[in-house]
Every structure is written in structure tokens, then in C-alpha cells.
Design a protein around this motif. Structure first.
Motif, mmCIF file in Angstrom:
data_model
loop_
_atom_site.group_PDB
_atom_site.id
_atom_site.type_symbol
_atom_site.label_atom_id
_atom_site.label_comp_id
_atom_site.label_asym_id
_atom_site.label_seq_id
_atom_site.Cartn_x
_atom_site.Cartn_y
_atom_site.Cartn_z
ATOM 1 N N ASN A 80 16.056 33.617 30.585
ATOM 2 C CA ASN A 80 17.503 33.770 30.718
ATOM 3 C C ASN A 80 18.081 32.641 31.575
ATOM 4 O O ASN A 80 17.504 32.245 32.580
ATOM 5 C CB ASN A 80 17.841 35.119 31.353
ATOM 6 C CG ASN A 80 17.378 36.290 30.503
ATOM 7 O OD1 ASN A 80 17.571 36.292 29.287
ATOM 8 N ND2 ASN A 80 16.758 37.271 31.120
ATOM 9 N N PHE A 81 19.265 32.148 31.169
ATOM 10 C CA PHE A 81 19.899 31.043 31.868
ATOM 11 C C PHE A 81 21.369 31.341 32.129
ATOM 12 O O PHE A 81 21.942 32.251 31.540
ATOM 13 C CB PHE A 81 19.765 29.752 31.057
ATOM 14 C CG PHE A 81 18.334 29.357 30.798
ATOM 15 C CD1 PHE A 81 17.594 28.731 31.775
ATOM 16 C CD2 PHE A 81 17.729 29.640 29.590
ATOM 17 C CE1 PHE A 81 16.274 28.379 31.561
ATOM 18 C CE2 PHE A 81 16.409 29.286 29.355
ATOM 19 C CZ PHE A 81 15.684 28.658 30.344
ATOM 20 N N ASN A 82 21.969 30.549 32.996
ATOM 21 C CA ASN A 82 23.371 30.706 33.377
ATOM 22 C C ASN A 82 24.218 29.584 32.787
ATOM 23 O O ASN A 82 23.742 28.468 32.575
ATOM 24 C CB ASN A 82 23.524 30.666 34.905
ATOM 25 C CG ASN A 82 22.652 31.682 35.610
ATOM 26 O OD1 ASN A 82 22.577 32.840 35.183
ATOM 27 N ND2 ASN A 82 22.009 31.279 36.684
ATOM 28 N N ASP A 83 25.501 29.874 32.545
ATOM 29 C CA ASP A 83 26.433 28.817 32.193
ATOM 30 C C ASP A 83 26.568 27.853 33.376
ATOM 31 O O ASP A 83 26.367 28.235 34.535
ATOM 32 C CB ASP A 83 27.807 29.396 31.851
ATOM 33 C CG ASP A 83 27.766 30.262 30.598
ATOM 34 O OD1 ASP A 83 26.767 30.193 29.858
ATOM 35 O OD2 ASP A 83 28.732 31.017 30.365
ATOM 36 N N GLY A 139 30.705 5.963 40.515
ATOM 37 C CA GLY A 139 30.948 7.367 40.230
ATOM 38 C C GLY A 139 29.986 8.298 40.924
ATOM 39 O O GLY A 139 28.872 7.915 41.296
ATOM 40 N N VAL A 140 30.429 9.548 41.109
ATOM 41 C CA VAL A 140 29.587 10.610 41.658
ATOM 42 C C VAL A 140 29.909 11.891 40.890
ATOM 43 O O VAL A 140 31.067 12.116 40.495
ATOM 44 C CB VAL A 140 29.830 10.792 43.172
ATOM 45 C CG1 VAL A 140 31.294 11.128 43.456
ATOM 46 C CG2 VAL A 140 28.910 11.864 43.746
ATOM 47 N N ALA A 141 28.894 12.710 40.640
ATOM 48 C CA ALA A 141 29.091 13.941 39.862
ATOM 49 C C ALA A 141 28.166 15.034 40.374
ATOM 50 O O ALA A 141 27.124 14.761 40.981
ATOM 51 C CB ALA A 141 28.827 13.683 38.378
ATOM 52 N N TYR A 142 28.556 16.274 40.075
ATOM 53 C CA TYR A 142 27.725 17.432 40.415
ATOM 54 C C TYR A 142 27.701 18.399 39.245
ATOM 55 O O TYR A 142 28.733 18.687 38.633
ATOM 56 C CB TYR A 142 28.270 18.148 41.655
ATOM 57 C CG TYR A 142 27.498 19.422 41.982
ATOM 58 C CD1 TYR A 142 26.255 19.357 42.597
ATOM 59 C CD2 TYR A 142 28.012 20.670 41.641
ATOM 60 C CE1 TYR A 142 25.543 20.515 42.892
ATOM 61 C CE2 TYR A 142 27.305 21.836 41.925
ATOM 62 C CZ TYR A 142 26.070 21.746 42.541
ATOM 63 O OH TYR A 142 25.355 22.892 42.822
ATOM 64 N N ASP A 143 26.496 18.891 38.910
ATOM 65 C CA ASP A 143 26.320 19.928 37.900
ATOM 66 C C ASP A 143 25.670 21.142 38.536
ATOM 67 O O ASP A 143 24.658 21.015 39.243
ATOM 68 C CB ASP A 143 25.434 19.414 36.759
ATOM 69 C CG ASP A 143 26.167 18.442 35.858
ATOM 70 O OD1 ASP A 143 26.707 18.890 34.841
ATOM 71 O OD2 ASP A 143 26.205 17.239 36.180
ATOM 72 N N SER A 144 26.235 22.330 38.286
ATOM 73 C CA SER A 144 25.656 23.557 38.819
ATOM 74 C C SER A 144 24.364 23.899 38.090
ATOM 75 O O SER A 144 24.068 23.346 37.027
ATOM 76 C CB SER A 144 26.653 24.713 38.709
ATOM 77 O OG SER A 144 26.951 24.990 37.347
ATOM 78 N N GLY A 145 23.583 24.841 38.649
ATOM 79 C CA GLY A 145 22.271 25.164 38.101
ATOM 80 C C GLY A 145 22.323 26.148 36.949
ATOM 81 O O GLY A 145 23.116 27.086 36.938
ATOM 82 N N LEU A 189 11.043 24.267 32.002
ATOM 83 C CA LEU A 189 12.315 23.570 32.197
ATOM 84 C C LEU A 189 12.542 23.344 33.689
ATOM 85 O O LEU A 189 13.360 24.030 34.307
ATOM 86 C CB LEU A 189 13.464 24.394 31.605
ATOM 87 C CG LEU A 189 13.473 24.561 30.091
ATOM 88 C CD1 LEU A 189 14.457 25.637 29.673
ATOM 89 C CD2 LEU A 189 13.813 23.252 29.419
ATOM 90 N N PRO A 190 11.848 22.399 34.294
ATOM 91 C CA PRO A 190 11.990 22.167 35.736
ATOM 92 C C PRO A 190 13.247 21.366 36.065
ATOM 93 O O PRO A 190 13.199 20.228 36.548
ATOM 94 C CB PRO A 190 10.716 21.396 36.082
ATOM 95 C CG PRO A 190 10.379 20.648 34.839
ATOM 96 C CD PRO A 190 10.813 21.534 33.697
ATOM 97 N N VAL A 191 14.414 21.952 35.757
ATOM 98 C CA VAL A 191 15.714 21.347 36.046
ATOM 99 C C VAL A 191 16.638 22.421 36.571
ATOM 100 O O VAL A 191 16.476 23.599 36.266
ATOM 101 C CB VAL A 191 16.338 20.685 34.792
ATOM 102 C CG1 VAL A 191 15.500 19.524 34.311
ATOM 103 C CG2 VAL A 191 16.501 21.714 33.669
#
Length: 443
Positions: free
Chosen positions: A330-333, A354-360, A370-372
Motif C-alpha cells: 500500500n502507498f500514499n498519494d 532550482g530546489v524541489a521537495y516531494d512527499s513520501g 521500492l527503496p524510495v
């Protein structure tokens, strides 16, 4: 008029050949960069994807926002390539079952941490207001390869999940401010998974389960570009979900006779395995504003529906009672935010930052499949205008994923045919991208 049409036709045919050759090369190298990557060998690497759907400065807009093609003059082609190195290495803790040994698996991503990528992008002007585009690239999936005898071998040894996209697109300029675009994403999916099977019979060593398949999936990309004023534009994009329905027979090797008999009696020895993977739908809003002659500011906010991903883990939890070959994960949006800038250093040189952030996408412990998870991106790049029709650029990006913990538990011990306990972490995970690209204009 006829001469002009012949020249344009010849230029278009040459550009199409360049797209197909570049795309074929990248696909042959198994390109991708993560699960859904913004990095495909273009200027977006140096911008950490800031302004992704509003920049519209080259033919890579066919992928990021097809509506952006209305800003491009004539026929344009961009070829991009990149190389990444991923520091994704597992470290086992004392909670790991001793019967699993001490091999930590090595660098998991790509080939000993290395992985290539890139793409080819074409925009063709039918008229000043109508544009056609085509691209070949891959921004979904990644290969993982652990040592065969690593401590988590009963969960995964090697897996490849890649999506290579063919993107025919169209854009139309409705008026001076509004442009609309659409594209079909024909994705060729590649899936392979190897996992070790714990033979309960002594002296046989591990068995193995392999599943592999190829599948086509289809999706739709929609884009809108709105120019608030001559220096400011807003981009809105939506990419539909793409279903990759992988299916293939369970291919076992080196099984003990007792286990093979149990699997045969339960109808799983030669059964088909279904791995339904959904490339998530995603939406993004981007902005570009030219502050003055030297500076421009870019930003993006996005969302990806990973809760519908559908990835499953293969293997047998207990070889004495093999009730299933698959296990749902199971994964999250996830959410994405990026901020960047462009600086005109001189007439031929443009710098990107540039700088960016992606939630888990995973809550708590991550799967070694899936080690991300959540990540920060920091990009920098530069472009040099060589002539009115050509320019080239280089870009680099550093992605930091931090520490990723893993804790896998099974009730059956290793000595009795179980997968065992795999407890540990991927420490200081990071990725370095280096990209180079070249852009041609044909008038």
C-alpha cells in the motif's frame, strides 16, 4: 510557396528521424530515473523541475506541457541524455535473522549504482497557431539489482519496472493569451522480478521464482498555457492513469521435491501471476515570470496518485504452507513543490537554478522492492546559444532521500522455510544526475 513547403517537409522528416534514433538509443539503455522522474536529460534537471509546465522554452514541452508548443517557432528538435549514480545501499541491523547471512546486497539501483536516461523531443509548426509534436522518452520506473545471497533475497533479488513512452501531441493557440494541448501516451512497459525461495529441504540451497512480461498501456496528457502578460504565464497539466497489466507464468527453478509437490497440488507451480501496475495520474500547476532582462522566477506545485499504484511483492512467505505467491503493498498519494530561477549571465549564456521537495509514498518502513520515499532536489545548469538555430546545455542535480528504514517480519523462521526478519536501513540515500542536451531549430 511550393519551395517553402518542400523545405519544411524535408526539415520535419529529418527531425522525426532524429527523435526516433535518440529515443531508440535511450530506450535500449533502459532509461528512467526513479518511479516518475522529472529528469529526462533536459534543462529541467538544472531547475529541479521548477516551472515544469510553464517554461515552454524548447521541444521538451511536448512531455511537460504540450500546450507550450505554441510558443516555439518553426520546427524544433531537442536531444537529451543523462547519467545518474544512486547511493542506495542497505545496512542490516542486529534484528535481522542470523540464518539470512550478512550480505547487505550492494548498490541496489541500476548497475552498481549507475543508470542512463534521456529522450528525443520534436515540435513542428503547421501554422503559427497549430503545432504538432512527438517524443520518445522514459520517465517511469527503475531497475533494482541486489546480490543473489543478500539478507533480503526471499523478498527480492532483482526487479525491473520500466515505462518507455511514445508521445504524439497537438497544440492550438486559441487567442493571444490561451493555448491548449493534448497528447497520447503510448507506454511500453517492461517488468521482470526475481526472488529467492527458501527450500526447507537441507543441502539444496535456494530455489528461485521468476516472473516477466511486456505490456502496452495508454494514457492522455492534457495541457493549458495562459499568458497573464507578456512576461508571465501559467501552465496547468493533467496526465491520466496508465494501466500496465503484466501477466506471466510462475517460473520456478531448483525447488525441493516436497515443495514442488505442494505447489503443484495447490495449482500454483505453473500458475499465471498477475501484476497489475497503474502508472499514477498526476496534476501540476506551474508559473513562469520574467522579472527583468536578467532574471526570471519559476515555480510548480503537483500531485500524484500513488495510492492506486498496485505494486505487489512476489515470493513465498512460508514454504511449508505456500498459500500465495503475491502480497499487496500500500502507498500514499504524494505532493510536489519546486522553486527556481533563470539568470541571463550574458547574451549567449543562461544559468538555471532550482530546489524541489516531494512527499513520501510510503508510511514508516519502506519495501526493499521500492527503496524510495520523500526527497529534496537541488539543481543547477547552464545553456549557451551557439547560433540563431542551435544551442546546447548541461545540468546537474542532487537528490537527497535521507535515511529509509526497513522492517520485514514473518512468523516462520528461516530454518523452517520462512523468509526471516529483515531489519535495517538505507542510510543517507542520494542520487546525482548529470545531463547534456542539444537543441536545433529548422525554419
Amino acid at each position: 510557396m511550393m519551395t517553402w513547403q518542400l523545405e519544411m517537409g524535408t526539415a520535419c522528416r529529418k527531425a522525426v528521424k532524429l527523435v526516433l534514433c535518440t529515443g531508440a538509443l535511450a530506450a535500449g539503455q533502459g532509461m528512467a530515473g526513479g518511479l516518475i522522474a522529472y529528469e529526462v536529460g533536459t534543462a529541467d534537471v538544472g531547475l529541479a523541475s521548477a516551472g515544469y509546465g510553464a517554461r515552454a522554452q524548447d521541444a521538451s514541452t511536448v512531455l511537460s506541457n504540450p500546450a507550450g508548443m505554441t510558443r516555439l517557432e518553426g520546427t524544433q528538435f531537442l536531444a537529451g541524455g543523462q547519467l545518474l549514480w544512486g547511493n542506495t545501499k542497505f545496512s542490516a541491523d542486529t534484528g535481522t535473522s542470523p540464518g539470512l547471512g550478512g550480505d547487505n546486497g550492494g548498490y541496489a539501483v541500476g548497475s552498481n549504482g549507475w543508470f542512463p536516461g534521456g529522450g528525443g523531443f520534436l515540435s513542428y509548426s503547421v501554422s503559427p497557431d497549430l503545432k504538432l509534436g512527438f517524443a520518445v522518452t522514459g520517465n517511469f520506473g527503475a531497475p533494482l539489482s541486489y546480490d543473489n545471497d543478500w539478507v533480503g533475497r526471499y523478498y527480492v533479488q532483482e526487479t525491473t519496472l520500466l515505462g518507455i513512452s511514445l508521445l504524439p501531441s497537438i497544440a492550438y493557440k486559441v487567442n493571444d493569451k490561451l493555448s491548449l494541448g493534448a497528447g497520447v501516451n503510448a507506454m511500453y512497459g517492461i517488468y521482470t522480478n526475481y526472488v529467492a525461495i527458501n527450500n526447507p529441504a537441507p543441502g539444496l540451497g535456494d530455489g528461485r521464482l521468476k516472473m516477466d512480461d511486456r505490456s502496452w498501456g495508454w494514457g492522455l496528457n492534457l495541457g493549458l498555457l495562459y499568458e497573464i502578460d507578456p512576461g508571465t504565464r501559467l501552465g496547468l497539466t493533467w496526465n491520466s492513469q496508465i494501466d500496465l497489466d503484466f501477466k506471466g507464468p510462475a517460473k520456478f527453478s531448483n525447488l525441493g521435491p516436497d515443495l514442488a509437490t505442494i505447489l503443484r497440488n495447490r495449482g500454483t507451480l505453473d500458475a499465471d501471476i498477475k501484476v497489475g501496475i497503474n502508472v499514477p495520474q498526476q496534476a501540476m500547476a506551474s508559473v513562469f515570470t520574467q522579472v527583468n532582462d536578467r532574471w526570471a522566477v519559476l515555480g510548480s506545485v503537483g500531485w500524484q496518485q500513488w495510492s492506486k499504484f498496485g505494486e505487489v511483492q512476489l515470493g513465498i512467505s512460508d514454504t511449508n504452507d505456500p498459500v500465495s505467491l503475491t502480497q499487496n503493498l500500500n502507498f500514499n498519494d504524494t505532493w510536489h513543490v519546486a522553486l527556481g530561477a533563470q539568470h541571463r549571465l550574458s547574451e549567449p549564456w543562461l544559468l538555471n537554478f532550482g530546489v524541489a521537495y516531494d512527499s513520501g509514498m510510503q508510511s514508516g518502513d519502506v519495501s526493499p522492492l521500492l527503496p524510495v520515499n520523500s526527497a529534496w532536489r537541488f539543481g543547477v545548469g547552464g545553456e549557451q546559444q551557439l547560433s540563431k538555430t542551435t544551442y546546447w546545455g548541461i545540468a546537474a542535480e542532487y537528490l537527497y532521500g535521507g535515511k529509509l528504514d526497513t522492517q520485514l517480519q514473518t512468523t516462520a523462521p528461516v530454518a523452517l522455510g520462512g523468509r526471516g526478519k529483515v531489519v535495517g536501513s538505507y542510510n543517507n540515500t542520494d542520487v546525482i544526475y548529470v545531463a547534456a542536451y542539444y537543441n536545433w531549430k529548422f525554419f
